[in-house]
Design an enzyme around this catalytic site. Structure first.
Site, PDB file in Angstrom:
ATOM      1  N   ARG A 158      -5.175 -10.370  10.511  1.00 28.12           N
ATOM      2  CA  ARG A 158      -5.702  -9.197   9.788  1.00 28.12           C
ATOM      3  C   ARG A 158      -6.126  -9.576   8.366  1.00 28.12           C
ATOM      4  O   ARG A 158      -5.469 -10.353   7.695  1.00 28.12           O
ATOM      5  CB  ARG A 158      -4.605  -8.120   9.710  1.00 28.12           C
ATOM      6  CG  ARG A 158      -5.008  -6.895   8.895  1.00 28.12           C
ATOM      7  CD  ARG A 158      -4.116  -5.726   9.143  1.00 28.12           C
ATOM      8  NE  ARG A 158      -2.778  -5.880   8.578  1.00 28.12           N
ATOM      9  CZ  ARG A 158      -1.833  -4.942   8.673  1.00 28.12           C
ATOM     10  NH1 ARG A 158      -2.073  -3.814   9.312  1.00 28.12           N
ATOM     11  NH2 ARG A 158      -0.648  -5.143   8.149  1.00 28.12           N
TER      12      ARG A 158
ATOM     13  N   ARG B 226      -3.107  -9.566   3.268  1.00 28.50           N
ATOM     14  CA  ARG B 226      -1.919  -8.963   2.671  1.00 28.50           C
ATOM     15  C   ARG B 226      -0.835 -10.023   2.520  1.00 28.50           C
ATOM     16  O   ARG B 226      -0.653 -10.852   3.398  1.00 28.50           O
ATOM     17  CB  ARG B 226      -1.400  -7.834   3.575  1.00 28.50           C
ATOM     18  CG  ARG B 226      -1.869  -6.457   3.155  1.00 28.50           C
ATOM     19  CD  ARG B 226      -1.499  -5.409   4.148  1.00 28.50           C
ATOM     20  NE  ARG B 226      -0.068  -5.297   4.416  1.00 28.50           N
ATOM     21  CZ  ARG B 226       0.484  -4.309   5.122  1.00 28.50           C
ATOM     22  NH1 ARG B 226      -0.279  -3.352   5.608  1.00 28.50           N
ATOM     23  NH2 ARG B 226       1.774  -4.263   5.329  1.00 28.50           N
TER      24      ARG B 226
ATOM     25  N   LYS C  27      -1.093   2.154  13.331  1.00 26.27           N
ATOM     26  CA  LYS C  27      -0.710   3.469  12.773  1.00 26.27           C
ATOM     27  C   LYS C  27      -1.673   3.918  11.682  1.00 26.27           C
ATOM     28  O   LYS C  27      -2.096   5.061  11.657  1.00 26.27           O
ATOM     29  CB  LYS C  27       0.696   3.418  12.153  1.00 26.27           C
ATOM     30  CG  LYS C  27       1.814   3.060  13.077  1.00 26.27           C
ATOM     31  CD  LYS C  27       3.166   3.172  12.372  1.00 26.27           C
ATOM     32  CE  LYS C  27       3.340   2.244  11.191  1.00 26.27           C
ATOM     33  NZ  LYS C  27       3.381   0.813  11.530  1.00 26.27           N
TER      34      LYS C  27
ATOM     35  N   ARG D 158       9.367  -8.675   9.707  1.00 28.35           N
ATOM     36  CA  ARG D 158       9.035  -7.238   9.757  1.00 28.35           C
ATOM     37  C   ARG D 158       9.225  -6.682  11.165  1.00 28.35           C
ATOM     38  O   ARG D 158       9.688  -5.550  11.331  1.00 28.35           O
ATOM     39  CB  ARG D 158       7.575  -7.015   9.292  1.00 28.35           C
ATOM     40  CG  ARG D 158       7.425  -7.167   7.776  1.00 28.35           C
ATOM     41  CD  ARG D 158       5.979  -7.408   7.375  1.00 28.35           C
ATOM     42  NE  ARG D 158       5.104  -6.291   7.641  1.00 28.35           N
ATOM     43  CZ  ARG D 158       3.774  -6.397   7.762  1.00 28.35           C
ATOM     44  NH1 ARG D 158       3.188  -7.573   7.659  1.00 28.35           N
ATOM     45  NH2 ARG D 158       3.061  -5.322   7.987  1.00 28.35           N
TER      46      ARG D 158
HETATM   47  P1  AMP Z   1       3.343  -0.905   5.916  1.00 30.35           P
HETATM   48  O1  AMP Z   1       2.066  -0.927   5.165  1.00 30.35           O
HETATM   49  O2  AMP Z   1       3.667   0.434   6.491  1.00 30.35           O
HETATM   50  O3  AMP Z   1       3.436  -2.025   6.926  1.00 30.35           O
HETATM   51  O4  AMP Z   1       4.501  -1.181   4.840  1.00 30.35           O
HETATM   52  C1  AMP Z   1       4.541  -2.398   4.106  1.00 30.35           C
HETATM   53  C2  AMP Z   1       5.938  -2.603   3.541  1.00 30.35           C
HETATM   54  O5  AMP Z   1       6.258  -1.526   2.643  1.00 30.35           O
HETATM   55  C3  AMP Z   1       7.075  -2.616   4.550  1.00 30.35           C
HETATM   56  O6  AMP Z   1       7.253  -3.881   5.166  1.00 30.35           O
HETATM   57  C4  AMP Z   1       8.260  -2.228   3.671  1.00 30.35           C
HETATM   58  O7  AMP Z   1       8.676  -3.306   2.858  1.00 30.35           O
HETATM   59  C5  AMP Z   1       7.642  -1.183   2.740  1.00 30.35           C
HETATM   60  N1  AMP Z   1       7.746   0.198   3.295  1.00 30.35           N
HETATM   61  C6  AMP Z   1       6.725   1.016   3.662  1.00 30.35           C
HETATM   62  N2  AMP Z   1       7.191   2.186   4.107  1.00 30.35           N
HETATM   63  C7  AMP Z   1       8.539   2.120   4.025  1.00 30.35           C
HETATM   64  C8  AMP Z   1       9.603   3.011   4.351  1.00 30.35           C
HETATM   65  N3  AMP Z   1       9.366   4.232   4.868  1.00 30.35           N
HETATM   66  N4  AMP Z   1      10.872   2.590   4.142  1.00 30.35           N
HETATM   67  C9  AMP Z   1      11.124   1.386   3.613  1.00 30.35           C
HETATM   68  N5  AMP Z   1      10.197   0.487   3.297  1.00 30.35           N
HETATM   69  C10 AMP Z   1       8.904   0.845   3.496  1.00 30.35           C
END
Ligand code: AMP
Length: 215
Positions: free
Chosen positions: A127, A160, A13, A171
């Site tokens: 990653r 990360r 994404k 996740r």
């Molecule tokens: P991402 O980088 O999109 O994989 O997000 C990393 C982490 O941030 C996720 O595993 C959640 O803990 C938190 N997070 C990001 N976006 C959201 C969202 N829209 N709602 C809730 N938690 C979020």
């Protein structure tokens, strides 16, 4: 143009959203990036979010909706935006519809990136990412330089903290339970576009662009 990038962690994404952002000249808004930057700065938001993120859980809806409400008010969103990682729950999607309808704006496309789950675990655990500019590397398909300095900006390349196998599995479970139902939500609004996220970055980008240009 208002686009939502929907897909499990690791489907690409962020990478695809950033390319679309350059192509259309509209911001790619990554809620994960906003949270990681808050964690780095140890701001009140970062302190609150860190434990959820490290556990692979979602940060509470009210916090996330507040972040997006403020971000969408910024001037660079005037001609459109790409949302990467938001909404992640049905209440977030409902809140977004509510926010946008007040401004008479509508989401045009929801791009659902599809990649098989076993490939996602592999992609995420291998990653690596630049801690400064965010460029992605992959120890298997695009290894970082031996000195772990980013090829683009020289920043330190790290893993990360939520890309370890236990958190990745969590996740993906959270995605299936809380986020995957959004496909039905946007299907009902006739906004859902399925795109295979398998292949190299350019191939996937071409598929997305074709859909956006032909609709
Ligand atoms: P991402 O980088 O999109 O994989 O997000 C990393 C982490 O941030 C996720 O595993 C959640 O803990 C938190 N997070 C990001 N976006 C959201 C969202 N829209 N709602 C809730 N938690 C979020």
């Amino acid at each position: 143009m208002q686009i939502i990038m929907l897909g499990a962690p690791g489907t690409g994404k962020g990478t695809q959203g950033n390319l679309l952002s350059k192509h259309f000249g509209i911001p790619n808004i990554s809620t994960g990036e906003i949270l990681r930057s808050a964690v780095k700065q140890e701001s009140p938001l970062g302190v609150k979010a860190k434990s959820f993120m490290d556990a692979g859980e979602l940060v509470p809806d009210d916090v996330m909706i507040g972040i997006i409400r403020d971000r969408l008010r910024e001037a660079d969103c005037e001609n459109g935006f790409i949302l990467d990682g938001f909404p992640r729950t049905v209440p977030q999607a409902e809140a977004l519809d509510h926010l946008l309808s007040a401004e008479e704006i509508d989401i045009e496309h929801v791009i659902a990136l599809e990649v098989a789950e076993d490939a996602l675990v592999m992609r995420l655990t291998s990653r690596r990412v630049c801690s400064v500019c965010g460029k992605d590397y992959n120890v298997v398909s695009d290894p970082p330089p031996a000195d772990m300095k980013c090829r683009i900006c020289g920043g330190e390349i790290i893993q990360r903290s939520d890309d370890n196998e236990a958190t990745v599995t969590k996740r993906l479970d959270v995605y299936e339970e809380k986020t995957a139902p959004l496909k039905e939500y946007y299907e009902k609004q006739s906004k859902l576009r399925h795109v295979s996220g398998v292949g190299n970055v350019e191939e996937v980008q071409d598929r997305i662009r074709e859909i956006l240009h032909t609709l």
